[in-house]
Design an enzyme around this catalytic site. Structure first.
Site, PDB file in Angstrom:
ATOM      1  N   UNK A 166       0.202  -1.065  -0.200  1.00 10.81           N
ATOM      2  CA  UNK A 166      -0.461   0.135  -0.174  1.00 10.81           C
ATOM      3  C   UNK A 166       0.581   1.130  -0.191  1.00 10.81           C
ATOM      4  O   UNK A 166       2.299   1.331  -0.198  1.00 10.81           O
ATOM      5  CB  UNK A 166      -0.462  -0.028   1.546  1.00 10.81           C
ATOM      6  N   GLY A 167       0.051   2.120   0.174  1.00  7.33           N
ATOM      7  CA  GLY A 167       0.963   3.929   0.441  1.00  7.33           C
ATOM      8  C   GLY A 167       1.673   4.158   1.485  1.00  7.33           C
ATOM      9  O   GLY A 167       3.099   4.128   0.701  1.00  7.33           O
TER      10      GLY A 167
END
EC number: 1.21.4.3
Length: 436
Positions: A350-351
């Site tokens: 993810u980010g």
């Protein structure tokens, strides 16, 4: 007086649509305020109202940035707002990237005053701070009551064409923009005051803060991969079922090193994911989607690589501070060097996981080992400073596609790993994305 119209952007979590299992929903628009939009509406008071809320899943936006942004811009344009607010995203990396990207596009492409809000370590801050005002927030939604009034106040100033003050007054992250204005003291007097305070050990504040750049030059390419030991590192939270190092599911303070001697594949019987930043359903069934052991063993047997290290390094990247990620990389890189590792493949999901991964990539690079970053959210990897980057398939399954059969999935994973090995064998003098 007619109320100003405001459109608000939030992700699926804040809209109450669902958790990671719903992070792939496409953009939609609802009438009025939703979720934290209620706090925005209250902060706007009688001067403005939230007329619509745009909602999009974080994973969907991260994996389809160009098309999703275009679709969202059309929705916002149709609502004809006077102002736009995104988030706040706090320390959620994918959400921060979406908020920054959309707010920038709304202001630049539609000419609508826009603001967003993020925690200082959110990767979206460094990506978009020069383009849009980003209100400083705390690291979680617990700060909503403090941050939303600041967003409302700033966006109303912009919407009414009022003068926006400096960051220390309005509460947004520094943008690197200098503005001329008349000061009650001339420059020479201010300089003397600053010097005297400095000599006396008293607090002083520079009028020209220097930017801090942390870039690591890329290491020379691997000359002959068939003679090199390769190690796998991940920020994707893959651990044995008992999680022996007690790595946290978010904001990790430690990493683990796990033995894979004699293993030809990452079995779901042996390993799982404890990562709190993506839908783990796919990876729990097949951990090779994050740690590509099955493909690496094949390449080892075929002589494509000289040897695979008999362990992999793992931590959880979501929410993990840059300081911790840097410390992890510095620490385990010493072991990699001691063990004769000559190249590293690092995978992220993810980010903020990508931020953590890219930070560790820099420390591996700094230690003198060529490294490639396989990640879906490429803009974050670039912003943090990875030098060799290979775009991955998807946030919850970076090294494969569960929609394919087992043979097709493994073939796709091999193609990605081979692209990574090609990147490691390619001389670069600047950040390079190896698209294929």
């Amino acid at each position: 007086m007619k109320k100003l119209k405001v459109v608000h952007y939030i992700n699926n979590f804040f809209a109450g649509v669902g958790g990671e299992e719903k992070a792939n929903i496409p953009p939609e628009m609802r009438e009025g305020a939703v979720g934290p939009g209620m706090a925005l509406a209250a902060a706007l008071g009688d001067e403005a109202e939230v007329v619509a809320t745009v909602i999009c899943g974080d994973s969907y936006y991260g994996e389809n940035m160009d098309s999703a942004r275009k679709e969202i811009l059309e929705m916002i344009k149709d609502a004809q707002p006077d102002a736009f607010v995104a988030g706040p995203a706090f320390n959620a990396g994918r959400y921060g990237v979406a908020c920054g990207s959309i707010a920038k596009a709304v202001e630049e492409d539609l000419g609508i005053p826009s603001v967003t809000g993020m925690y200082v370590e959110n990767p979206g801050v460094d990506m978009y701070r020069k383009d849009i005002q980003i209100i400083e927030t705390g690291n979680s939604a617990a700060d909503l009551r403090n941050s939303m009034p600041k967003l409302a106040k700033l966006v109303m100033k912009k919407a009414k064409g009022e003068l926006v003050g400096p960051p220390e007054v309005e509460g947004y992250h520094m943008m690197g923009i200098r503005t001329n204005f008349f000061h009650e003291k001339r420059g020479s007097e201010r300089a003397i005051d600053m010097l005297v305070n400095k000599l006396n050990g008293e607090k002083f504040e520079t009028e020209y803060p220097m930017p801090v750049f942390d870039r690591v030059p890329p290491n020379p390419a691997v000359k002959d991969m068939s003679k090199v030991k390769v190690a796998i590192v991940t920020s994707g939270g893959i651990v044995p079922h008992d999680n022996p190092d007690r790595i946290e599911s978010s904001s990790a303070t430690r990493y683990g090193i796990y033995d894979i001697t004699g293993m030809d594949s990452m079995s779901a019987d042996d390993f799982t994911s404890i990562h709190g930043g993506y839908d783990r359903a796919f990876v729990v069934k097949d951990p090779n989607l994050v740690v590509p052991l099955d493909v690496m063993r094949d390449l080892e047997r075929e002589g494509v690589i000289g040897e695979l290290a008999n362990y992999f390094v793992s931590t959880t990247g979501t929410g993990t501070s840059v300081g911790n990620a840097k410390g992890f990389g510095e620490s385990f890189s010493k072991k990699l060097i001691e063990d004769g590792v000559g190249a590293v493949i690092l995978t992220s999901t993810u980010g903020t996981c990508t931020r953590c991964g890219a930070t560790m990539v820099k420390e591996i690079e700094r230690a003198g080992i060529p490294v490639v970053h396989l990640a879906t959210v490429v803009p974050i990897s670039l912003t943090i400073g990875a030098n060799r980057i290979v775009p991955a398939i998807g946030i919850p399954h970076p090294l494969g596609d569960p929609a394919l059969d087992a043979k097709g999935d493994k073939k796709l994973r091999r193609e990605l790993v081979m692209r990574g090995l090609k990147a490691l064998q390619t001389e670069v003098d600047e950040q390079t994305v190896f698209e294929g």
